[in-house]
Design a protein around this motif. Structure first.
Motif, PDB file in Angstrom:
ATOM      1  N   MET A 118       0.848  -1.186   0.000  1.00 35.17           N
ATOM      2  CA  MET A 118       0.000   0.000   0.000  1.00 35.17           C
ATOM      3  C   MET A 118       0.892   1.248   0.000  1.00 35.17           C
ATOM      4  SD  MET A 118      -2.707   1.580   2.817  1.00 35.17           S
ATOM      5  CE  MET A 118      -2.656   0.134   3.786  1.00 35.17           C
ATOM      6  N   THR A 119       0.533   2.199  -0.818  1.00 32.99           N
ATOM      7  CA  THR A 119       1.239   3.474  -0.850  1.00 32.99           C
ATOM      8  C   THR A 119       0.787   4.317   0.342  1.00 32.99           C
ATOM      9  OG1 THR A 119       1.287   3.412  -3.245  1.00 32.99           O
ATOM     10  CG2 THR A 119       1.686   5.538  -2.221  1.00 32.99           C
ATOM     11  N   VAL A 120       1.749   4.913   0.999  1.00 35.25           N
ATOM     12  CA  VAL A 120       1.441   5.782   2.137  1.00 35.25           C
ATOM     13  C   VAL A 120       1.540   7.225   1.670  1.00 35.25           C
ATOM     14  CG1 VAL A 120       2.158   6.501   4.435  1.00 35.25           C
ATOM     15  CG2 VAL A 120       2.251   4.092   3.805  1.00 35.25           C
ATOM     16  N   ARG A 121       0.475   7.971   1.888  1.00 35.66           N
ATOM     17  CA  ARG A 121       0.483   9.407   1.571  1.00 35.66           C
ATOM     18  C   ARG A 121       0.800  10.195   2.826  1.00 35.66           C
ATOM     19  NH1 ARG A 121      -4.453  11.707  -1.781  1.00 35.66           N
ATOM     20  NH2 ARG A 121      -3.058  13.501  -1.875  1.00 35.66           N
ATOM     21  N   VAL A 122       1.478  11.316   2.604  1.00 34.83           N
ATOM     22  CA  VAL A 122       1.828  12.195   3.717  1.00 34.83           C
ATOM     23  C   VAL A 122       0.765  13.271   3.880  1.00 34.83           C
ATOM     24  CG1 VAL A 122       3.478  13.929   4.527  1.00 34.83           C
ATOM     25  CG2 VAL A 122       4.302  11.796   3.494  1.00 34.83           C
ATOM     26  N   VAL A 123       0.307  13.419   5.112  1.00 37.04           N
ATOM     27  CA  VAL A 123      -0.509  14.554   5.511  1.00 37.04           C
ATOM     28  C   VAL A 123       0.443  15.475   6.257  1.00 37.04           C
ATOM     29  CG1 VAL A 123      -2.408  15.353   6.961  1.00 37.04           C
ATOM     30  CG2 VAL A 123      -2.604  13.183   5.746  1.00 37.04           C
ATOM     31  N   VAL A 124       0.503  16.727   5.830  1.00 36.27           N
ATOM     32  CA  VAL A 124       1.408  17.656   6.495  1.00 36.27           C
ATOM     33  C   VAL A 124       0.596  18.569   7.411  1.00 36.27           C
ATOM     34  CG1 VAL A 124       1.382  19.302   4.576  1.00 36.27           C
ATOM     35  CG2 VAL A 124       3.274  19.338   6.203  1.00 36.27           C
ATOM     36  N   GLY A 125       1.088  18.689   8.630  1.00 38.20           N
ATOM     37  CA  GLY A 125       0.480  19.605   9.592  1.00 38.20           C
ATOM     38  C   GLY A 125       1.422  20.768   9.819  1.00 38.20           C
ATOM     39  N   GLY A 126       0.861  21.943   9.970  1.00 41.69           N
ATOM     40  CA  GLY A 126       1.670  23.129  10.191  1.00 41.69           C
ATOM     41  C   GLY A 126       1.618  23.584  11.630  1.00 41.69           C
ATOM     42  N   ALA A 127       2.780  23.570  12.282  1.00 38.55           N
ATOM     43  CA  ALA A 127       2.892  24.178  13.603  1.00 38.55           C
ATOM     44  C   ALA A 127       3.172  25.659  13.338  1.00 38.55           C
ATOM     45  CB  ALA A 127       4.002  23.513  14.404  1.00 38.55           C
ATOM     46  N   LEU A 128       2.086  26.384  13.056  1.00 35.90           N
ATOM     47  CA  LEU A 128       2.181  27.786  12.634  1.00 35.90           C
ATOM     48  C   LEU A 128       2.344  28.672  13.865  1.00 35.90           C
ATOM     49  CD1 LEU A 128       2.086  29.803  10.293  1.00 35.90           C
ATOM     50  CD2 LEU A 128      -0.407  29.833  10.528  1.00 35.90           C
ATOM     51  N   CYS A 129       3.485  29.359  13.919  1.00 34.54           N
ATOM     52  CA  CYS A 129       3.821  30.161  15.088  1.00 34.54           C
ATOM     53  C   CYS A 129       3.871  31.638  14.719  1.00 34.54           C
ATOM     54  CB  CYS A 129       5.176  29.735  15.642  1.00 34.54           C
ATOM     55  SG  CYS A 129       5.212  28.002  16.128  1.00 34.54           S
ATOM     56  N   HIS A 130       3.391  32.448  15.650  1.00 37.91           N
ATOM     57  CA  HIS A 130       3.423  33.898  15.473  1.00 37.91           C
ATOM     58  C   HIS A 130       3.374  34.537  16.855  1.00 37.91           C
ATOM     59  CE1 HIS A 130       2.940  37.672  13.371  1.00 37.91           C
ATOM     60  NE2 HIS A 130       1.868  37.950  14.087  1.00 37.91           N
ATOM     61  N   ASP A 131       4.267  35.477  17.108  1.00 35.94           N
ATOM     62  CA  ASP A 131       4.322  36.174  18.398  1.00 35.94           C
ATOM     63  C   ASP A 131       4.380  35.210  19.584  1.00 35.94           C
ATOM     64  OD1 ASP A 131       4.347  38.666  17.201  1.00 35.94           O
ATOM     65  OD2 ASP A 131       2.184  38.964  17.365  1.00 35.94           O
ATOM     66  N   GLY A 132       5.135  34.134  19.422  1.00 39.99           N
ATOM     67  CA  GLY A 132       5.322  33.202  20.529  1.00 39.99           C
ATOM     68  C   GLY A 132       4.144  32.298  20.807  1.00 39.99           C
ATOM     69  N   ARG A 133       3.194  32.229  19.870  1.00 39.40           N
ATOM     70  CA  ARG A 133       2.012  31.387  20.067  1.00 39.40           C
ATOM     71  C   ARG A 133       1.856  30.427  18.890  1.00 39.40           C
ATOM     72  NH1 ARG A 133      -2.609  35.422  20.601  1.00 39.40           N
ATOM     73  NH2 ARG A 133      -1.362  36.406  18.980  1.00 39.40           N
ATOM     74  N   LEU A 134       1.126  29.337  19.122  1.00 39.80           N
ATOM     75  CA  LEU A 134       0.879  28.286  18.134  1.00 39.80           C
ATOM     76  C   LEU A 134      -0.589  28.320  17.733  1.00 39.80           C
ATOM     77  CD1 LEU A 134       1.983  25.643  16.727  1.00 39.80           C
ATOM     78  CD2 LEU A 134       1.121  24.434  18.751  1.00 39.80           C
ATOM     79  N   LEU A 135      -0.858  28.175  16.437  1.00 37.23           N
ATOM     80  CA  LEU A 135      -2.238  28.196  15.957  1.00 37.23           C
ATOM     81  C   LEU A 135      -2.868  26.819  16.071  1.00 37.23           C
ATOM     82  CD1 LEU A 135      -4.396  30.055  14.637  1.00 37.23           C
ATOM     83  CD2 LEU A 135      -3.721  29.019  12.462  1.00 37.23           C
ATOM     84  N   ALA A 136      -4.020  26.754  16.725  1.00 35.65           N
ATOM     85  CA  ALA A 136      -4.824  25.537  16.825  1.00 35.65           C
ATOM     86  C   ALA A 136      -6.099  25.740  16.016  1.00 35.65           C
ATOM     87  CB  ALA A 136      -5.185  25.258  18.287  1.00 35.65           C
ATOM     88  N   ALA A 137      -6.526  24.683  15.305  1.00 27.73           N
ATOM     89  CA  ALA A 137      -7.710  24.755  14.457  1.00 27.73           C
ATOM     90  C   ALA A 137      -8.686  23.650  14.859  1.00 27.73           C
ATOM     91  CB  ALA A 137      -7.307  24.595  12.990  1.00 27.73           C
ATOM     92  N   ARG A 138      -9.962  24.033  15.094  1.00 26.27           N
ATOM     93  CA  ARG A 138     -10.972  23.047  15.497  1.00 26.27           C
ATOM     94  C   ARG A 138     -11.664  22.482  14.269  1.00 26.27           C
ATOM     95  NH1 ARG A 138     -15.536  24.784  19.625  1.00 26.27           N
ATOM     96  NH2 ARG A 138     -16.409  25.712  17.739  1.00 26.27           N
ATOM     97  N   ARG A 139     -11.658  21.160  14.159  1.00 28.15           N
ATOM     98  CA  ARG A 139     -12.262  20.477  13.016  1.00 28.15           C
ATOM     99  C   ARG A 139     -13.783  20.628  13.054  1.00 28.15           C
ATOM    100  NH1 ARG A 139      -9.239  18.046   8.877  1.00 28.15           N
ATOM    101  NH2 ARG A 139     -11.305  17.280   8.401  1.00 28.15           N
ATOM    102  N   SER A 140     -14.365  20.857  11.875  1.00 28.46           N
ATOM    103  CA  SER A 140     -15.825  20.873  11.758  1.00 28.46           C
ATOM    104  C   SER A 140     -16.321  19.608  11.067  1.00 28.46           C
ATOM    105  CB  SER A 140     -16.281  22.116  10.992  1.00 28.46           C
ATOM    106  OG  SER A 140     -15.639  22.188   9.736  1.00 28.46           O
ATOM    107  N   ALA A 141     -15.431  18.839  10.451  1.00 29.28           N
ATOM    108  CA  ALA A 141     -15.787  17.600   9.763  1.00 29.28           C
ATOM    109  C   ALA A 141     -14.517  16.773   9.618  1.00 29.28           C
ATOM    110  CB  ALA A 141     -16.374  17.925   8.386  1.00 29.28           C
ATOM    111  N   PRO A 142     -14.636  15.480   9.384  1.00 28.51           N
ATOM    112  CA  PRO A 142     -15.827  14.632   9.408  1.00 28.51           C
ATOM    113  C   PRO A 142     -16.333  14.440  10.836  1.00 28.51           C
ATOM    114  CG  PRO A 142     -13.868  13.287   9.083  1.00 28.51           C
ATOM    115  CD  PRO A 142     -13.416  14.727   9.066  1.00 28.51           C
ATOM    116  N   PRO A 143     -17.528  13.857  10.969  1.00 28.72           N
ATOM    117  CA  PRO A 143     -18.164  13.773  12.292  1.00 28.72           C
ATOM    118  C   PRO A 143     -17.305  13.129  13.376  1.00 28.72           C
ATOM    119  CG  PRO A 143     -19.713  13.128  10.579  1.00 28.72           C
ATOM    120  CD  PRO A 143     -18.384  13.317   9.905  1.00 28.72           C
TER     121      PRO A 143
END
Length: 134
Positions: A1-26
């Motif tokens: 099976m081929t493995v695909r990469v999902v990339v996540g961004g640890a997006l930093c600005h002014d000493g803080r990290l951005l968190a994102a709340r999923r709306s989907a899938p359930p």
């Protein structure tokens, strides 16, 4: 099976990290993640990160360094996380998310992270604490 990469961004600005709340899938709606998405064929992982953050958040970013490790998302998908810097724009939840929060290193445990994101979030928080304000 081929493995695909999902990339996540640890997006930093002014000493803080951005968190994102999923709306989907359930099954993950309401939980928090590092924003990002799947790398397309022929696309480098840093290129995928910049594209995904533009599509999901409407911002321009720069991929910095990869956080060591990879974490299974589901069969055939593995998560790689990169530290990223905000170059321009104000992040907005355009796709897949219904809320964003900037969290300081001492606030990272105030949201319910997806399991696969937790090790990278801990490392990103450690790097933020060491670096202080950027």
């Amino acid at each position: 099976m081929t493995v695909r990469v999902v990339v996540g961004g640890a997006l930093c600005h002014d000493g803080r990290l951005l968190a994102a709340r999923r709306s989907a899938p359930p099954e993950v709606a309401g939980r928090w993640e590092l924003p990002g998405g799947k790398a397309e064929p022929g696309e480098s992982v840093p290129e995928a990160l910049v594209r995904e953050l533009r599509e999901e958040l409407g911002v321009e970013t720069e991929a910095l360094e990869r956080i060591p490790g990879e974490w299974p998302v589901r069969p055939g998908l593995v998560l790689h996380v990169w530290m990223a810097r905000l170059l321009s724009g104000v992040p907005a939840p355009l796709e897949d998310h219904d809320e964003l929060r900037w969290l300081g290193p001492d606030e990272l445990d105030t949201v319910d992270w997806l399991d696969q994101d937790r090790p990278a979030v801990a490392e990103a928080g450690r790097r933020l604490s060491l670096r202080g304000r950027d």
